[in-house]
Design a protein around this motif. Structure first.
Motif, PDB file in Angstrom:
ATOM      1  N   LEU A  12       0.829  -1.200   0.000  1.00  0.00           N
ATOM      2  CA  LEU A  12       0.000   0.000   0.000  1.00  0.00           C
ATOM      3  C   LEU A  12       0.867   1.256   0.000  1.00  0.00           C
ATOM      4  N   ALA A  13       1.941   1.246   0.782  1.00  0.00           N
ATOM      5  CA  ALA A  13       2.847   2.394   0.782  1.00  0.00           C
ATOM      6  C   ALA A  13       3.449   2.613  -0.600  1.00  0.00           C
ATOM      7  N   VAL A  17       2.935   5.914  -3.136  1.00  0.00           N
ATOM      8  CA  VAL A  17       4.059   6.625  -3.755  1.00  0.00           C
ATOM      9  C   VAL A  17       3.876   6.681  -5.273  1.00  0.00           C
ATOM     10  N   ILE A  18       3.504   5.558  -5.871  1.00  0.00           N
ATOM     11  CA  ILE A  18       3.299   5.529  -7.329  1.00  0.00           C
ATOM     12  C   ILE A  18       2.159   6.461  -7.719  1.00  0.00           C
ATOM     13  N   ALA A  19       1.121   6.527  -6.891  1.00  0.00           N
ATOM     14  CA  ALA A  19      -0.044   7.363  -7.211  1.00  0.00           C
ATOM     15  C   ALA A  19       0.299   8.847  -7.258  1.00  0.00           C
ATOM     16  N   HIS A  20       1.414   9.232  -6.694  1.00  0.00           N
ATOM     17  CA  HIS A  20       1.796  10.645  -6.703  1.00  0.00           C
ATOM     18  C   HIS A  20       2.681  11.011  -7.900  1.00  0.00           C
ATOM     19  N   LEU A  21       2.894  10.059  -8.797  1.00  0.00           N
ATOM     20  CA  LEU A  21       3.646  10.396 -10.010  1.00  0.00           C
ATOM     21  C   LEU A  21       2.878  11.447 -10.804  1.00  0.00           C
ATOM     22  N   PRO A  22       3.540  12.427 -11.374  1.00  0.00           N
ATOM     23  CA  PRO A  22       2.837  13.579 -11.968  1.00  0.00           C
ATOM     24  C   PRO A  22       2.052  13.263 -13.234  1.00  0.00           C
ATOM     25  N   ILE A  32      -4.994   2.221  -8.728  1.00  0.00           N
ATOM     26  CA  ILE A  32      -3.788   1.689  -8.090  1.00  0.00           C
ATOM     27  C   ILE A  32      -3.968   1.608  -6.575  1.00  0.00           C
ATOM     28  N   VAL A  33      -4.432   2.687  -5.974  1.00  0.00           N
ATOM     29  CA  VAL A  33      -4.573   2.709  -4.511  1.00  0.00           C
ATOM     30  C   VAL A  33      -5.684   1.775  -4.057  1.00  0.00           C
TER      31      VAL A  33
END
Length: 495
Positions: A12-13, A17-22, A32-33
């Motif tokens: 999940l962590a 992190v991946i979900a915050h890619l621009p 994803i989350v």
């Protein structure tokens, strides 16, 4: 359980992190989350069971030497029985109570929100229904939807899971184009099944109420859900009209998020308006490719972890042996007395047994044999008791072919010498020879059991935590046998 929580937390962590890619689209971030959050419901421990049901057994390994560590004090007099700690049960009970309370609160809040949204509602007019039809086409919703006005709400919302209803404020003053954009946003929620997913997310959040990353993930899901619907509106129309329509309802009170209800107004409204004006200015990564890649990674991580747990670690291969070894041990001063029973792991049948005596820190050895179609095979049992009350037992099965693997097992009853009828034991037997079992009982309980020569047969029993006297009575009754007690001696006869 702890290993599963740690594994799911790490995934999940990573997903956050991946979900915050621009360059990720809002719907990609949501997928994803959400997939990583659902990983908590899929423990990797089920993988070996699924493989076994599919005919793949990871535990088939060669025969070899079995080393048994008999842990704990080995004593014939007044064995010390340690009670199970209370705190795990208290922790689980506290978790269940809080989780149940949160689920109940979410359900009550959802029902109350539905009643409030539909309180005093009346159907929309023909012009608004035409705007709804155009909005359904823009959002890709094929089924007919109900549109109502409600004096109880201050912003458009979609209520319900199975039969969603779009509710707009009774005092809405919007142009047809502006209303159409807001209705498109609500239709996008329906097309994405957001209300249903929010219920699932809410249940997961209630079950994992103690987990800070889960709350972070839920906030990210809430934001991504609204942005994904905004993207659908902008992609099918004019962003300026949509922003103007949002501005007219932005003064509405912001209600708390409720599972099963999607509301167009959120606490991130200002950020959303800025994001809406930037939609279409960036080149985004392909949604399906990124989502499929992340979900495949989660699946591979789950399967890989499950297979890794099923495979034996070096030096700890008890589950790979075709044999199951039970050990009972008693200690009297400096003398250790071991009774070893070897069973076939597949059917639980006793195939060999041996008794070994040894002094403290000295090895004792015993041999046992059995006949098989390809010749005589032997078993060598070595045992040594230690000064601290623990013991080590080595069982070498089938010296030829050569020993190829070392297996470590920790029998459930290895460190107990039951001398009182009140001490509980557990049995899980399938077609076990009655004479072998009675011999095991005699060694296990320090009781002399004399069996008539004509007593034969097999028994199948499954008992949990019962006094050994009760277990013996049940076993004899099922085998149509009777017993006579004389002092510390039990005589077993046919009925």
């Amino acid at each position: 359980m702890i290993a599963h929580l740690l594994e799911s937390t790490l995934l999940l962590a990573l997903a956050i992190v991946i979900a915050h890619l621009p360059r990720l689209a809002a719907r990609t971030r949501f997928s994803i989350v959400f997939a990583a959050l659902m990983k908590f419901a899929i423990p990797s421990a089920i993988v070996p069971r699924v493989l076994v049901l599919s005919g793949i057994d990871l535990a088939r390994m060669p025969k070899g030497t079995i080393i048994i560590d008999a842990l704990g004090p080995l004593s014939v007099a007044s064995p010390h029985v340690t009670s199970a700690p209370v705190w795990p049960a208290m922790a689980i009970a506290s978790w269940l109570v809080i989780a149940a309370a949160l689920v109940a609160r979410a359900f009550i809040r959802g029902r109350r929100g539905m009643r409030l949204a539909l309180s005093g509602a009346f159907d929309a007019d023909a012009v608004e229904l035409e705007a709804l039809d155009r909005a359904r086409a823009r959002a890709g919703v094929a089924r007919t939807l109900r549109l109502v006005h409600s004096p109880s709400i201050t912003a458009p919302a979609t209520a319900g899971v199975l039969r969603p209803v779009i509710v707009i404020p009774a005092a809405t003053q919007l142009a047809d184009a502006e209303l159409e954009t807001l209705l498109t946003h609500e239709c996008a929620h329906i097309a994405r099944h957001d209300n249903l997913l929010s219920v699932v997310e809410s249940i997961a959040g209630c079950a994992l109420w103690f987990h800070p990353l889960v709350w972070i993930a839920r906030r990210l899901l809430d934001t991504s859900r609204e942005e994904a619907c905004d993207a659908i509106v902008v992609a099918s129309g004019d962003a300026g009209i949509y922003v103007t329509a949002l501005g007219r309802v932005c003064g509405a009170a912001i209600a708390p998020r409720t599972a099963g209800i999607s509301c167009i107004v959120s606490k991130t409204f200002r950020e959303r308006m800025e994001a809406i004006m930037q939609l279409g200015t960036r080149r985004l990564l392909p949604h399906r490719t990124v989502t499929a890649t992340v979900i495949a990674f989660l699946a591979i991580a789950t399967i890989g972890s499950g297979v890794a747990r099923a495979m034996p670690a070096p030096g700890d291969d008890s589950s790979t042996s075709p044999y199951k070894v039970d050990v009972t041990a008693t200690r009297l001063d400096s003398l250790f007395d071991f009774f070893v029973t070897i069973r076939d792991r597949k059917d639980g049948q006793i195939i060999q047994s041996a008794r070994v005596k040894s002094n403290v820190e000295e090895w004792g050895t015993a041999r046992a044999g059995r006949s098989e179609p390809d010749g005589e095979h032997s078993t060598v049992v070595r045992a040594k008791g230690h000064r601290d009350g623990t013991a080590t037992v080595e069982v070498q099965i089938d010296q030829t072919p050569p020993v190829s693997r070392t297996i470590v097992a920790r029998p459930a009853h290895a460190a107990k010498a039951v001398a009182k009828g009140s001490e509980p034991i557990s049995l899980d037997l399938k077609d076990a020879d009655i004479r072998d079992l009675l011999r095991t009982f005699a060694q296990f309980t320090n009781t002399e059991i004399v069996v008539d020569d004509d007593v034969t047969g097999k028994v199948t029993e499954s008992l949990r935590e019962v006094p050994w006297t009760e277990a013996l009575d049940k076993m004899l009754a099922d085998a149509n046998l009777r017993q006579e007690r004389t002092g510390n001696t039990i005589h077993v006869h046919r009925r």
